[in-house]
Design an enzyme around this catalytic site. Structure first.
Site, PDB file in Angstrom:
ATOM      1  N   ARG A   1       0.805  -1.185   0.000  1.00 25.81           N
ATOM      2  CA  ARG A   1       0.000   0.000   0.000  1.00 25.81           C
ATOM      3  C   ARG A   1       0.854   1.256   0.000  1.00 25.81           C
ATOM      4  O   ARG A   1       0.364   2.347  -0.238  1.00 25.81           O
ATOM      5  CB  ARG A   1      -0.861  -0.021   1.274  1.00 25.81           C
ATOM      6  CG  ARG A   1      -2.043  -0.979   1.140  1.00 25.81           C
ATOM      7  CD  ARG A   1      -2.773  -1.161   2.426  1.00 25.81           C
ATOM      8  NE  ARG A   1      -2.239  -2.304   3.146  1.00 25.81           N
ATOM      9  CZ  ARG A   1      -2.651  -2.642   4.365  1.00 25.81           C
ATOM     10  NH1 ARG A   1      -3.531  -1.900   5.006  1.00 25.81           N
ATOM     11  NH2 ARG A   1      -2.177  -3.719   4.946  1.00 25.81           N
TER      12      ARG A   1
ATOM     13  N   GLU B   1       7.251   1.929  -6.767  1.00 25.83           N
ATOM     14  CA  GLU B   1       7.507   1.369  -5.429  1.00 25.83           C
ATOM     15  C   GLU B   1       7.797   2.509  -4.458  1.00 25.83           C
ATOM     16  O   GLU B   1       8.330   3.547  -4.857  1.00 25.83           O
ATOM     17  CB  GLU B   1       8.698   0.395  -5.563  1.00 25.83           C
ATOM     18  CG  GLU B   1       9.383  -0.064  -4.303  1.00 25.83           C
ATOM     19  CD  GLU B   1       8.578  -1.033  -3.460  1.00 25.83           C
ATOM     20  OE1 GLU B   1       7.413  -0.717  -3.173  1.00 25.83           O
ATOM     21  OE2 GLU B   1       9.128  -2.076  -3.069  1.00 25.83           O
ATOM     22  N   ASP B   2       7.449   2.332  -3.201  1.00 28.34           N
ATOM     23  CA  ASP B   2       7.741   3.381  -2.231  1.00 28.34           C
ATOM     24  C   ASP B   2       9.211   3.356  -1.814  1.00 28.34           C
ATOM     25  O   ASP B   2       9.922   4.342  -1.951  1.00 28.34           O
ATOM     26  CB  ASP B   2       6.801   3.309  -1.012  1.00 28.34           C
ATOM     27  CG  ASP B   2       6.835   1.956  -0.303  1.00 28.34           C
ATOM     28  OD1 ASP B   2       7.465   1.004  -0.815  1.00 28.34           O
ATOM     29  OD2 ASP B   2       6.230   1.835   0.780  1.00 28.34           O
TER      30      ASP B   2
ATOM     31  N   ASP C   1      14.460  -1.491  -0.018  1.00 27.89           N
ATOM     32  CA  ASP C   1      15.199  -1.679   1.228  1.00 27.89           C
ATOM     33  C   ASP C   1      16.137  -2.882   1.030  1.00 27.89           C
ATOM     34  O   ASP C   1      17.194  -2.727   0.433  1.00 27.89           O
ATOM     35  CB  ASP C   1      14.151  -1.880   2.331  1.00 27.89           C
ATOM     36  CG  ASP C   1      14.726  -1.975   3.722  1.00 27.89           C
ATOM     37  OD1 ASP C   1      15.687  -1.273   4.026  1.00 27.89           O
ATOM     38  OD2 ASP C   1      14.200  -2.775   4.522  1.00 27.89           O
TER      39      ASP C   1
ATOM     40  N   PHE D   1      14.197   4.011   9.685  1.00 33.12           N
ATOM     41  CA  PHE D   1      12.831   3.610   9.398  1.00 33.12           C
ATOM     42  C   PHE D   1      12.008   4.873   9.180  1.00 33.12           C
ATOM     43  O   PHE D   1      11.961   5.748  10.050  1.00 33.12           O
ATOM     44  CB  PHE D   1      12.249   2.750  10.515  1.00 33.12           C
ATOM     45  CG  PHE D   1      11.041   1.998  10.051  1.00 33.12           C
ATOM     46  CD1 PHE D   1      11.192   0.813   9.326  1.00 33.12           C
ATOM     47  CD2 PHE D   1       9.764   2.479  10.290  1.00 33.12           C
ATOM     48  CE1 PHE D   1      10.078   0.127   8.848  1.00 33.12           C
ATOM     49  CE2 PHE D   1       8.648   1.792   9.818  1.00 33.12           C
ATOM     50  CZ  PHE D   1       8.808   0.620   9.101  1.00 33.12           C
ATOM     51  N   VAL D   2      11.376   4.970   8.008  1.00 36.26           N
ATOM     52  CA  VAL D   2      10.675   6.207   7.664  1.00 36.26           C
ATOM     53  C   VAL D   2       9.169   5.992   7.515  1.00 36.26           C
ATOM     54  O   VAL D   2       8.708   4.863   7.273  1.00 36.26           O
ATOM     55  CB  VAL D   2      11.247   6.839   6.370  1.00 36.26           C
ATOM     56  CG1 VAL D   2      12.678   7.297   6.572  1.00 36.26           C
ATOM     57  CG2 VAL D   2      11.143   5.880   5.194  1.00 36.26           C
TER      58      VAL D   2
ATOM     59  N   ASP E   1       4.024   3.640   5.998  1.00 32.25           N
ATOM     60  CA  ASP E   1       3.499   3.460   7.360  1.00 32.25           C
ATOM     61  C   ASP E   1       4.504   2.834   8.324  1.00 32.25           C
ATOM     62  O   ASP E   1       5.480   2.205   7.913  1.00 32.25           O
ATOM     63  CB  ASP E   1       2.289   2.526   7.327  1.00 32.25           C
ATOM     64  CG  ASP E   1       2.696   1.070   7.103  1.00 32.25           C
ATOM     65  OD1 ASP E   1       3.383   0.799   6.087  1.00 32.25           O
ATOM     66  OD2 ASP E   1       2.384   0.217   7.957  1.00 32.25           O
TER      67      ASP E   1
ATOM     68  N   ARG F   1       0.635   7.160   7.464  1.00 37.00           N
ATOM     69  CA  ARG F   1       0.651   7.211   5.995  1.00 37.00           C
ATOM     70  C   ARG F   1       0.220   8.583   5.482  1.00 37.00           C
ATOM     71  O   ARG F   1       0.558   8.976   4.376  1.00 37.00           O
ATOM     72  CB  ARG F   1      -0.321   6.176   5.401  1.00 37.00           C
ATOM     73  CG  ARG F   1       0.105   4.740   5.568  1.00 37.00           C
ATOM     74  CD  ARG F   1      -0.779   3.858   4.686  1.00 37.00           C
ATOM     75  NE  ARG F   1      -0.724   2.457   5.067  1.00 37.00           N
ATOM     76  CZ  ARG F   1       0.167   1.588   4.602  1.00 37.00           C
ATOM     77  NH1 ARG F   1       1.086   1.985   3.746  1.00 37.00           N
ATOM     78  NH2 ARG F   1       0.133   0.325   4.984  1.00 37.00           N
TER      79      ARG F   1
END
Ligand code: IMP
Length: 180
Positions: free
Chosen positions: A45, A101-102, A105, A154-155, A161, A167
């Site tokens: 998401r 893609e967000d 990683d 971690f963002v 989220d 979000r």
């Protein structure tokens, strides 16, 4: 799932993101300028805000589709096992495809999704990731376009989220836990 107390430190402002999305869209437009129709595939998401902004900057005929993969659950660590929870609605055989893609990683999610979609023989398949954490990479993959390279933090925000929270922040922020 309960989370430890944390605060969010702004890392990339909404204004900076907007300028970068516009610049990325110009490059993507140049690559696909002769397309009859570009299928823009959002990875649910976390990419839903990015894809919404991206398609509005793309002056091309586009179709929007979504695929949902998961590797994180509600934790901050990748499980490395990628599962497809929701597949595309449409066919991509012989089509131009842009995967949105967000964050890349470890790289397992993008590698898995690209492998799955390439097997369907699209005409061209390109990838764009808003964020990249190169120091975390475990598999050899890089998006064709990247918005920002970020350190191993971690963002959240701009669609991304932590345990389904944050979000809706308009900026990207780093999660800082208040207790060890
Ligand atoms: P990868 O398979 O390890 O590359 O993980 C990719 C996915 O993990 C991304 O699409 C995100 O959904 C999630 N992810 C990776 N880093 C973060 C983060 O810093 N915050 C929130 N989600 C993240």
């Amino acid at each position: 799932m309960p989370t430890r107390p944390y605060v969010i430190d702004e890392m990339i402002s909404a204004k900076t993101i907007a300028a970068r999305v516009e610049a990325l869209a110009k490059e993507i437009h140049d690559t696909f300028r002769d397309t009859d129709k570009l299928v823009v595939v959002g990875l649910l998401r976390g990419s839903f805000v990015f894809i919404a902004d991206m398609v509005r900057e793309l002056d091309l005929p586009v179709e929007v589709d979504f695929i949902e993969a998961t590797s994180y659950g509600d934790s901050t660590e990748s499980s490395r096992e990628v599962r497809i929870l929701k597949d595309l609605r449409g066919e991509i055989h012989g089509r131009d495809v842009l995967v949105v893609e967000d964050i890349v990683d470890t790289g397992y999610t993008l590698q898995h999704v690209v492998g799955l979609l390439r097997a369907r023989a699209p005409k061209r398949l390109k990838t764009v990731a808003l964020l990249d954490k190169p120091t975390r990479r475990e598999v050899d993959i890089k998006a064709d376009w990247t918005g920002f390279e970020i350190p191993d933090e971690f963002v959240v925000g701009y669609g991304i989220d932590y345990a389904q929270r944050n979000r809706n922040l308009p900026f990207i922020g780093a999660v800082r836990f208040l207790e060890p």
